[in-house]
Design a protein around this motif. Structure first.
Motif, PDB file in Angstrom:
ATOM      1  N   UNK A   1       7.321  -4.778  11.710  1.00  0.00           N
ATOM      2  CA  UNK A   1       5.868  -4.938  11.565  1.00  0.00           C
ATOM      3  C   UNK A   1       5.447  -6.338  12.011  1.00  0.00           C
ATOM      4  N   UNK A   2       6.183  -7.348  11.600  1.00  0.00           N
ATOM      5  CA  UNK A   2       5.883  -8.720  11.988  1.00  0.00           C
ATOM      6  C   UNK A   2       5.994  -8.912  13.496  1.00  0.00           C
ATOM      7  N   UNK A   3       6.960  -8.256  14.107  1.00  0.00           N
ATOM      8  CA  UNK A   3       7.188  -8.438  15.543  1.00  0.00           C
ATOM      9  C   UNK A   3       6.012  -7.972  16.397  1.00  0.00           C
ATOM     10  N   UNK A   4       5.105  -7.208  15.818  1.00  0.00           N
ATOM     11  CA  UNK A   4       3.902  -6.818  16.564  1.00  0.00           C
ATOM     12  C   UNK A   4       3.072  -8.044  16.941  1.00  0.00           C
ATOM     13  N   UNK A   5       3.086  -9.072  16.085  1.00  0.00           N
ATOM     14  CA  UNK A   5       2.402 -10.327  16.434  1.00  0.00           C
ATOM     15  C   UNK A   5       3.084 -11.015  17.608  1.00  0.00           C
ATOM     16  N   UNK A   6       4.418 -10.960  17.619  1.00  0.00           N
ATOM     17  CA  UNK A   6       5.146 -11.536  18.747  1.00  0.00           C
ATOM     18  C   UNK A   6       4.809 -10.782  20.030  1.00  0.00           C
ATOM     19  N   UNK A   7       4.785  -9.485  19.950  1.00  0.00           N
ATOM     20  CA  UNK A   7       4.467  -8.673  21.127  1.00  0.00           C
ATOM     21  C   UNK A   7       3.039  -8.933  21.616  1.00  0.00           C
ATOM     22  N   UNK A   8       2.128  -9.196  20.684  1.00  0.00           N
ATOM     23  CA  UNK A   8       0.741  -9.479  21.050  1.00  0.00           C
ATOM     24  C   UNK A   8       0.571 -10.893  21.616  1.00  0.00           C
ATOM     25  N   UNK A   9       1.453 -11.807  21.213  1.00  0.00           N
ATOM     26  CA  UNK A   9       1.275 -13.197  21.599  1.00  0.00           C
ATOM     27  C   UNK A   9       2.231 -13.725  22.641  1.00  0.00           C
ATOM     28  N   UNK A  10       3.263 -12.934  22.961  1.00  0.00           N
ATOM     29  CA  UNK A  10       4.263 -13.438  23.898  1.00  0.00           C
ATOM     30  C   UNK A  10       4.951 -12.280  24.612  1.00  0.00           C
ATOM     31  N   UNK A  11       5.445 -12.580  25.792  1.00  0.00           N
ATOM     32  CA  UNK A  11       6.279 -11.636  26.521  1.00  0.00           C
ATOM     33  C   UNK A  11       7.728 -11.995  26.244  1.00  0.00           C
ATOM     34  N   UNK A  12       8.454 -11.073  25.632  1.00  0.00           N
ATOM     35  CA  UNK A  12       9.865 -11.292  25.352  1.00  0.00           C
ATOM     36  C   UNK A  12      10.650 -10.989  26.624  1.00  0.00           C
ATOM     37  N   UNK A  13      11.311 -12.002  27.159  1.00  0.00           N
ATOM     38  CA  UNK A  13      12.120 -11.827  28.368  1.00  0.00           C
ATOM     39  C   UNK A  13      13.485 -11.270  28.014  1.00  0.00           C
ATOM     40  N   UNK A  14      14.061 -11.762  26.916  1.00  0.00           N
ATOM     41  CA  UNK A  14      15.353 -11.240  26.467  1.00  0.00           C
ATOM     42  C   UNK A  14      15.591 -11.606  25.014  1.00  0.00           C
ATOM     43  N   UNK A  15      16.387 -10.771  24.363  1.00  0.00           N
ATOM     44  CA  UNK A  15      16.858 -11.011  23.007  1.00  0.00           C
ATOM     45  C   UNK A  15      18.331 -10.620  23.040  1.00  0.00           C
ATOM     46  N   UNK A  16      19.213 -11.618  22.937  1.00  0.00           N
ATOM     47  CA  UNK A  16      20.634 -11.415  23.186  1.00  0.00           C
ATOM     48  C   UNK A  16      21.456 -11.819  21.977  1.00  0.00           C
ATOM     49  N   UNK A  17      22.437 -10.992  21.631  1.00  0.00           N
ATOM     50  CA  UNK A  17      23.366 -11.304  20.548  1.00  0.00           C
ATOM     51  C   UNK A  17      24.685 -11.775  21.164  1.00  0.00           C
ATOM     52  N   UNK A  18      25.164 -12.937  20.695  1.00  0.00           N
ATOM     53  CA  UNK A  18      26.426 -13.493  21.153  1.00  0.00           C
ATOM     54  C   UNK A  18      27.335 -13.624  19.943  1.00  0.00           C
ATOM     55  N   UNK A  19      28.527 -13.064  20.019  1.00  0.00           N
ATOM     56  CA  UNK A  19      29.469 -13.136  18.905  1.00  0.00           C
ATOM     57  C   UNK A  19      30.179 -14.480  18.894  1.00  0.00           C
ATOM     58  N   UNK A  20      30.284 -15.039  17.693  1.00  0.00           N
ATOM     59  CA  UNK A  20      31.053 -16.261  17.509  1.00  0.00           C
ATOM     60  C   UNK A  20      32.551 -15.941  17.526  1.00  0.00           C
ATOM     61  N   UNK A  21      33.353 -16.969  17.595  1.00  0.00           N
ATOM     62  CA  UNK A  21      34.802 -16.792  17.553  1.00  0.00           C
ATOM     63  C   UNK A  21      35.248 -16.574  16.124  1.00  0.00           C
ATOM     64  N   UNK A  22      36.268 -15.750  15.916  1.00  0.00           N
ATOM     65  CA  UNK A  22      36.781 -15.586  14.554  1.00  0.00           C
ATOM     66  C   UNK A  22      37.437 -16.886  14.084  1.00  0.00           C
ATOM     67  N   UNK A  23      37.521 -17.080  12.783  1.00  0.00           N
ATOM     68  CA  UNK A  23      38.170 -18.300  12.283  1.00  0.00           C
ATOM     69  C   UNK A  23      39.628 -18.378  12.752  1.00  0.00           C
ATOM     70  N   UNK A  24      40.052 -19.577  13.063  1.00  0.00           N
ATOM     71  CA  UNK A  24      41.451 -19.776  13.483  1.00  0.00           C
ATOM     72  C   UNK A  24      42.338 -19.777  12.255  1.00  0.00           C
ATOM     73  N   UNK A  25      43.491 -19.228  12.424  1.00  0.00           N
ATOM     74  CA  UNK A  25      44.439 -19.133  11.298  1.00  0.00           C
ATOM     75  C   UNK A  25      45.565 -20.115  11.468  1.00  0.00           C
TER      76      UNK A  25
END
Length: 104
Positions: free
Chosen positions: A80-104
């Motif tokens: 619902x909140x993102x409707x304001x973003x859509x009204x106020x901005x053009x989203x070029x990309x929304x990307x998820x990047x995984x972090x590295x797992x903890x080193x053992x």
């Protein structure tokens, strides 16, 4: 990798600051609700190499896991909140990047 942190990188171009500000004001409580943390944003990125410089704003934030990020994104309150973003901005990309797992 589901138990590693993930980073969300958003790239958007604002065209109605008043509408986008409504989104921005509601964004942080929802980010916190899902265990997310804000890292940074930049309206003046410096493109150093490659053929596709990113226009506008880059925003980076983090969640403790992929499932937390997906729960945030699919939260009806966020959608619902993102409707304001859509009204106020053009989203070029929304990307998820995984972090590295903890080193053992």
């Amino acid at each position: 990798m589901s138990d590693t942190a993930v980073y969300i990188i958003a790239n958007l171009v604002t065209h109605d600051k008043a509408e986008y500000l409504k989104y921005e004001k509601g964004f942080f409580p929802l980010l916190k609700k899902h265990g997310g943390s804000f890292i940074t944003y930049d309206d003046n990125i410096k493109h150093m190499e490659g053929t596709e410089p990113r226009p506008g704003r880059i925003v980076i934030f983090q969640f403790p896991s992929e499932s937390a990020a997906e729960t945030w994104y699919n939260d009806p309150d966020y959608q619902a909140l993102s409707e304001y973003r859509r009204a106020g901005a053009e989203l070029k990309s929304l990307t998820m990047v995984h972090g590295l797992p903890p080193r053992k």
